[in-house]
Structure formats: structure tokens, C-alpha cells
Design a protein around this motif. Structure first.
Motif, PDB file in Angstrom:
ATOM      1  N   UNK A   1       0.870  -1.381  -0.091  1.00 44.14           N
ATOM      2  CA  UNK A   1       0.051   0.118   0.000  1.00 44.14           C
ATOM      3  C   UNK A   1       0.824   1.233  -0.109  1.00 44.14           C
ATOM      4  N   UNK A   2       2.185   1.173   0.538  1.00 42.97           N
ATOM      5  CA  UNK A   2       2.728   2.183   0.468  1.00 42.97           C
ATOM      6  C   UNK A   2       3.468   2.656  -0.797  1.00 42.97           C
TER       7      UNK A   2
ATOM      8  N   UNK B   1       4.504   6.370  -1.136  1.00 46.47           N
ATOM      9  CA  UNK B   1       5.307   7.159   0.024  1.00 46.47           C
ATOM     10  C   UNK B   1       6.235   6.015   0.674  1.00 46.47           C
ATOM     11  N   UNK B   2       7.077   6.359   1.612  1.00 48.58           N
ATOM     12  CA  UNK B   2       8.072   5.395   2.449  1.00 48.58           C
ATOM     13  C   UNK B   2       7.166   4.798   3.375  1.00 48.58           C
ATOM     14  N   UNK B   3       7.332   3.401   3.897  1.00 43.11           N
ATOM     15  CA  UNK B   3       6.964   3.042   5.152  1.00 43.11           C
ATOM     16  C   UNK B   3       6.967   3.888   6.420  1.00 43.11           C
ATOM     17  N   UNK B   4       8.152   4.674   6.475  1.00 43.96           N
ATOM     18  CA  UNK B   4       8.229   5.331   7.418  1.00 43.96           C
ATOM     19  C   UNK B   4       7.864   6.932   7.424  1.00 43.96           C
ATOM     20  N   UNK B   5       6.868   7.192   6.435  1.00 49.17           N
ATOM     21  CA  UNK B   5       6.283   8.502   6.223  1.00 49.17           C
ATOM     22  C   UNK B   5       5.563   8.863   7.456  1.00 49.17           C
ATOM     23  N   UNK B   6       5.271   9.894   7.779  1.00 50.66           N
ATOM     24  CA  UNK B   6       4.475  10.450   8.743  1.00 50.66           C
ATOM     25  C   UNK B   6       2.714  10.242   8.264  1.00 50.66           C
ATOM     26  N   UNK B   7       2.072  10.206   9.205  1.00 43.60           N
ATOM     27  CA  UNK B   7       0.729   9.897   9.149  1.00 43.60           C
ATOM     28  C   UNK B   7       0.002  11.274   8.322  1.00 43.60           C
ATOM     29  N   UNK B   8       0.674  12.227   8.540  1.00 46.57           N
ATOM     30  CA  UNK B   8       0.251  13.585   7.553  1.00 46.57           C
ATOM     31  C   UNK B   8       0.913  13.333   6.041  1.00 46.57           C
ATOM     32  N   UNK B   9       1.993  12.723   5.813  1.00 43.55           N
ATOM     33  CA  UNK B   9       2.428  12.773   4.706  1.00 43.55           C
ATOM     34  C   UNK B   9       1.748  11.549   3.815  1.00 43.55           C
ATOM     35  N   UNK B  10       1.305  10.479   4.693  1.00 43.80           N
ATOM     36  CA  UNK B  10       0.531   9.552   3.997  1.00 43.80           C
ATOM     37  C   UNK B  10      -0.976  10.168   3.641  1.00 43.80           C
ATOM     38  N   UNK B  11      -1.447  10.949   4.621  1.00 41.71           N
ATOM     39  CA  UNK B  11      -2.615  11.298   4.206  1.00 41.71           C
ATOM     40  C   UNK B  11      -2.594  12.671   2.849  1.00 41.71           C
TER      41      UNK B  11
ATOM     42  N   UNK C   1      -5.756   0.037   4.163  1.00 47.76           N
ATOM     43  CA  UNK C   1      -5.035  -0.831   4.766  1.00 47.76           C
ATOM     44  C   UNK C   1      -3.700  -0.080   5.954  1.00 47.76           C
ATOM     45  N   UNK C   2      -3.352   0.909   5.250  1.00 53.55           N
ATOM     46  CA  UNK C   2      -2.168   1.603   6.006  1.00 53.55           C
ATOM     47  C   UNK C   2      -2.792   1.850   7.409  1.00 53.55           C
TER      48      UNK C   2
ATOM     49  N   UNK D   1      -3.068   1.732  13.133  1.00 52.22           N
ATOM     50  CA  UNK D   1      -4.027   1.541  14.056  1.00 52.22           C
ATOM     51  C   UNK D   1      -3.697   0.529  15.009  1.00 52.22           C
ATOM     52  N   UNK D   2      -2.973  -0.501  14.243  1.00 52.80           N
ATOM     53  CA  UNK D   2      -2.906  -1.653  15.154  1.00 52.80           C
ATOM     54  C   UNK D   2      -1.263  -1.791  15.765  1.00 52.80           C
ATOM     55  N   UNK D   3      -0.762  -0.617  15.404  1.00 56.07           N
ATOM     56  CA  UNK D   3       0.483  -0.325  15.786  1.00 56.07           C
ATOM     57  C   UNK D   3       1.688  -1.026  15.325  1.00 56.07           C
TER      58      UNK D   3
END
Length: 208
Positions: free
Chosen positions: A4-5, A10-20, A57-58, A63-65
């Protein structure tokens, strides 16, 4: 299922804001209303579904950490994502070349870099190039080195862990030379098969 990344770019270590932000940009780009009277309507609709599914999915993973931090749901194919963890344009170019399967050119750029540039990103990308060339043991060493230098980079860890999983059944690498006992077994089987053929009126090995 696609990573999904990668779908959102985006990178898997992107921030939530970057993903959004990435999701919103793609949603605007592929929104069905923009293609209502276009031949691309069906394609845009499918792409929008893919983008929505990736974002959901992300969100579930975060949410599950977990953020899918082991990467076990996705097959690593040796291609790094589009985003470089450093700002150097040469690394971005190397990523582009690897994704286009221009492996020799990518490796040439990496090898031309001075030792001071051989950071975690360098070892990760070098690992990708040797992976694509089939040198799995060397690739594992490179990924290990990248993870040691930047242990919190999720992209590096995903590559390392998935390669370990792929090579687990092959003695942590690969072999180029046949074992002598395998060669003997092969010859024995061929001779036996030739004898059977001759009994049936045929001849598998004409020189025997």
C-alpha cells in the motif's frame, strides 16, 4: 496484494500527515467525476479503488501499531520505492534506474561515489542492484549493513527480512557449482534410463 505504501508513493516510515497528503493528491487525480465522459473512466475508477484500499490498509496497520513493519504480506522484488531517504539527487537517480531494470547503470553510479557517500542508503541501493543480478548472499550483507547503520529505516528492514525469508531454504545463499554426488546420481540415472530404452528397442545414449 500490492504494497500500500508503493500504491500511495510514500515510504513506510512516512508520517501520518504525509500519507494523508499523498492519498488526497491521488484521490483528486483519479476522482471518477473528472473522467465521467472520458474513455479513461473505467481505468480511473479502478485506480481510485486501489488508492482507497491502500489508504485503508495503512490506516488499519497503523491503528494496530504495526505499519506492516515486517513486510511479510508483500513480496520484495528488489526494486526500492520511489522516495529516497536522503536528499542527494544521485540516490534518486539510482532508484529510478533500478526500477527501470537498468541495473548496470545504477551500480556504476553507486561505485563512482566516494567512501564518504557510502551511507545506509548507499548500502541499501547496492544491495538492490546485486539482488537483481542474482547475488543473494551479497545482497543480504548489503541490507544487513544498511540496517546496522540506520536501524529504524523500515524500507531497509523490509528488504533484509524478506530476502532472509526467501533464502531460508537455500542455505542463506545460492550455489553455482554442482555437488559431486549429485553429478554421480545424474549419470547413474541416465545409464539406467538408457538400458531401459535399449530393452524396449530404443537408444537414449547412442554412444553407450
Amino acid at each position: 496484494m500490492k504494497n500500500p505504501y508503493e500504491v500511495l508513493g510514500v515510504s513506510p516510515n512516512a508520517t501520518d500527515e504525509e500519507v494523508k497528503k499523498a492519498y488526497r493528491d491521488l484521490a483528486r487525480k483519479y476522482h471518477p467525476d473528472k473522467y465521467r465522459d472520458s474513455d479513461l473512466a473505467d481505468l480511473a475508477s479502478e485506480k481510485m479503488k486501489e488508492v482507497n484500499a491502500a489508504y485503508e490498509e495503512i490506516q488499519k496497520m497503523r491503528a494496530g501499531g504495526s505499519q506492516a513493519q515486517n513486510g511479510n504480506n508483500y513480496h520484495y522484488n528488489g526494486n526500492p520505492g520511489a522516495n529516497s531517504s536522503t536528499g542527494d539527487s544521485r540516490f534518486a537517480e539510482v532508484r529510478r534506474l533500478i526500477n527501470n531494470n537498468e541495473i548496470l547503470q545504477a551500480e556504476q553510479i553507486l561505485r563512482s561515489m566516494p567512501p564518504t557517500m557510502q551511507n545506509a542508503e548507499w548500502f541499501f541501493l547496492m544491495g538492490c542492484t546485486v539482488y537483481k543480478r542474482g547475488y543473494f548472499t551479497d545482497a543480504q550483507h548489503m541490507f544487513d549493513r544498511a540496517c546496522a547503520m540506520d536501524p529504524y529505516n523500515q524500507e531497509y528492514r523490509m528488504a533484509r527480512d524478506q530476502l532472509r525469508s526467501q533464502t531460508a531454504g537455500y542455505g542463506y545463499g545460492y550455489h553455482t557449482a554442482a555437488r559431486s554426488d549429485d553429478t554421480c546420481n545424474c549419470c547413474t540415472q541416465l545409464i539406467c534410463a538408457d538400458c531401459c530404452c535399449e530393452m524396449m528397442g530404443g537408444d537414449l545414449i547412442r554412444c553407450c
